[in-house]
Design a protein around this motif. Structure first.
Motif, PDB file in Angstrom:
ATOM      1  N   VAL A  21       0.749  -1.367  -0.097  1.00 56.93           N
ATOM      2  CA  VAL A  21      -0.001  -0.082   0.089  1.00 56.93           C
ATOM      3  C   VAL A  21       1.127   1.334  -0.120  1.00 56.93           C
ATOM      4  O   VAL A  21       0.565   2.207  -0.603  1.00 56.93           O
ATOM      5  CB  VAL A  21      -0.812   0.080   1.272  1.00 56.93           C
ATOM      6  CG1 VAL A  21      -1.698   1.359   1.667  1.00 56.93           C
ATOM      7  CG2 VAL A  21      -2.129  -1.167   1.074  1.00 56.93           C
ATOM      8  N   LEU A  22       1.803   1.377   0.755  1.00 53.68           N
ATOM      9  CA  LEU A  22       2.971   2.241   0.668  1.00 53.68           C
ATOM     10  C   LEU A  22       3.467   2.355  -0.345  1.00 53.68           C
ATOM     11  O   LEU A  22       3.547   3.680  -0.958  1.00 53.68           O
ATOM     12  CB  LEU A  22       3.950   2.225   2.024  1.00 53.68           C
ATOM     13  CG  LEU A  22       3.393   2.415   3.276  1.00 53.68           C
ATOM     14  CD1 LEU A  22       4.454   2.046   4.405  1.00 53.68           C
ATOM     15  CD2 LEU A  22       2.805   3.872   3.667  1.00 53.68           C
ATOM     16  N   VAL A  23       3.803   1.457  -1.048  1.00 47.79           N
ATOM     17  CA  VAL A  23       4.549   1.557  -2.562  1.00 47.79           C
ATOM     18  C   VAL A  23       3.513   2.164  -3.470  1.00 47.79           C
ATOM     19  O   VAL A  23       3.854   3.192  -4.303  1.00 47.79           O
ATOM     20  CB  VAL A  23       5.049   0.121  -2.827  1.00 47.79           C
ATOM     21  CG1 VAL A  23       5.518   0.202  -4.323  1.00 47.79           C
ATOM     22  CG2 VAL A  23       6.477  -0.141  -1.903  1.00 47.79           C
ATOM     23  N   GLN A  24       2.467   1.601  -3.430  1.00 46.96           N
ATOM     24  CA  GLN A  24       1.368   2.398  -4.349  1.00 46.96           C
ATOM     25  C   GLN A  24       0.993   3.724  -4.189  1.00 46.96           C
ATOM     26  O   GLN A  24       0.903   4.389  -5.041  1.00 46.96           O
ATOM     27  CB  GLN A  24       0.025   1.476  -4.046  1.00 46.96           C
ATOM     28  CG  GLN A  24      -1.145   1.881  -5.261  1.00 46.96           C
ATOM     29  CD  GLN A  24      -1.130   1.500  -6.339  1.00 46.96           C
ATOM     30  OE1 GLN A  24      -0.203   0.301  -6.562  1.00 46.96           O
ATOM     31  NE2 GLN A  24      -1.514   2.119  -7.425  1.00 46.96           N
ATOM     32  N   GLY A  25       0.876   4.136  -3.019  1.00 43.08           N
ATOM     33  CA  GLY A  25       0.836   5.565  -2.684  1.00 43.08           C
ATOM     34  C   GLY A  25       2.067   6.275  -3.095  1.00 43.08           C
ATOM     35  O   GLY A  25       1.991   7.490  -3.475  1.00 43.08           O
ATOM     36  N   TYR A  26       3.336   5.748  -2.974  1.00 44.18           N
ATOM     37  CA  TYR A  26       4.688   6.492  -3.286  1.00 44.18           C
ATOM     38  C   TYR A  26       4.573   6.667  -5.072  1.00 44.18           C
ATOM     39  O   TYR A  26       4.903   7.559  -5.610  1.00 44.18           O
ATOM     40  CB  TYR A  26       5.828   5.695  -3.408  1.00 44.18           C
ATOM     41  CG  TYR A  26       7.055   6.276  -3.806  1.00 44.18           C
ATOM     42  CD1 TYR A  26       7.635   7.151  -3.215  1.00 44.18           C
ATOM     43  CD2 TYR A  26       7.494   5.454  -4.709  1.00 44.18           C
ATOM     44  CE1 TYR A  26       8.947   7.730  -3.893  1.00 44.18           C
ATOM     45  CE2 TYR A  26       8.674   5.969  -5.480  1.00 44.18           C
ATOM     46  CZ  TYR A  26       9.214   6.978  -4.912  1.00 44.18           C
ATOM     47  OH  TYR A  26      10.263   7.313  -5.647  1.00 44.18           O
ATOM     48  N   GLU A  27       4.086   5.530  -5.632  1.00 44.69           N
ATOM     49  CA  GLU A  27       4.083   5.690  -7.135  1.00 44.69           C
ATOM     50  C   GLU A  27       2.872   6.539  -7.669  1.00 44.69           C
ATOM     51  O   GLU A  27       2.873   7.193  -8.687  1.00 44.69           O
ATOM     52  CB  GLU A  27       3.771   4.283  -7.859  1.00 44.69           C
ATOM     53  CG  GLU A  27       5.058   3.296  -7.727  1.00 44.69           C
ATOM     54  CD  GLU A  27       4.809   1.832  -8.172  1.00 44.69           C
ATOM     55  OE1 GLU A  27       3.604   1.539  -8.554  1.00 44.69           O
ATOM     56  OE2 GLU A  27       5.820   1.247  -8.636  1.00 44.69           O
ATOM     57  N   LEU A  28       1.779   6.701  -7.032  1.00 50.67           N
ATOM     58  CA  LEU A  28       0.695   7.718  -7.387  1.00 50.67           C
ATOM     59  C   LEU A  28       1.067   9.028  -7.219  1.00 50.67           C
ATOM     60  O   LEU A  28       0.758   9.850  -7.838  1.00 50.67           O
ATOM     61  CB  LEU A  28      -0.491   7.474  -6.494  1.00 50.67           C
ATOM     62  CG  LEU A  28      -1.426   6.037  -7.000  1.00 50.67           C
ATOM     63  CD1 LEU A  28      -2.488   5.939  -5.620  1.00 50.67           C
ATOM     64  CD2 LEU A  28      -1.985   6.327  -7.973  1.00 50.67           C
ATOM     65  N   LEU A  29       1.956   9.401  -6.280  1.00 54.98           N
ATOM     66  CA  LEU A  29       2.501  10.726  -5.697  1.00 54.98           C
ATOM     67  C   LEU A  29       3.782  11.170  -6.648  1.00 54.98           C
ATOM     68  O   LEU A  29       4.107  12.319  -6.699  1.00 54.98           O
ATOM     69  CB  LEU A  29       2.627  10.985  -4.265  1.00 54.98           C
ATOM     70  CG  LEU A  29       1.457  10.838  -3.599  1.00 54.98           C
ATOM     71  CD1 LEU A  29       1.834  11.007  -1.928  1.00 54.98           C
ATOM     72  CD2 LEU A  29       0.248  11.860  -4.051  1.00 54.98           C
ATOM     73  N   SER A  30       4.606  10.290  -7.103  1.00 54.09           N
ATOM     74  CA  SER A  30       5.678  10.483  -7.831  1.00 54.09           C
ATOM     75  C   SER A  30       5.502  10.219  -9.386  1.00 54.09           C
ATOM     76  O   SER A  30       4.688   9.287  -9.582  1.00 54.09           O
ATOM     77  CB  SER A  30       6.886   9.783  -7.116  1.00 54.09           C
ATOM     78  OG  SER A  30       6.774   8.602  -7.233  1.00 54.09           O
ATOM     79  N   ALA A  31       6.433  10.413 -10.143  1.00 53.34           N
ATOM     80  CA  ALA A  31       6.420   9.997 -11.515  1.00 53.34           C
ATOM     81  C   ALA A  31       7.351   8.631 -11.548  1.00 53.34           C
ATOM     82  O   ALA A  31       7.224   8.095 -12.760  1.00 53.34           O
ATOM     83  CB  ALA A  31       7.056  11.259 -12.200  1.00 53.34           C
TER      84      ALA A  31
END
Length: 68
Positions: A21-31
């Motif tokens: 979930v944390l990785v998914q959030g990171y990918e959503l907020l960064s390019a």
């Protein structure tokens, strides 16, 4: 199945899924995008670490009645 083992495996699953979930959030907020194999490998390591540490720490933290 031993309740202690079952609880530690469930905490391992929670740890692995929380990491994803944390990785998914990171990918959503960064390019930047991470490879699937990297995410799966690190999630597996996190899951084993969470399960192992829970299994080892449970007898130290709680008595035989499950109290702190």
């Amino acid at each position: 199945m031993d309740p202690r083992l079952k609880a530690s495996l469930l905490w391992g699953a929670i740890g692995a899924l929380s990491f994803l979930v944390l990785v998914q959030g990171y990918e959503l907020l960064s390019a930047e995008r991470l490879s699937f194999s990297l995410k799966f490998t690190v999630a597996t390591i996190v899951g084993f670490a969470a399960a192992g540490s829970t299994y080892l720490a449970e007898p130290v933290l709680f008595d035989e009645n499950g109290r702190v």
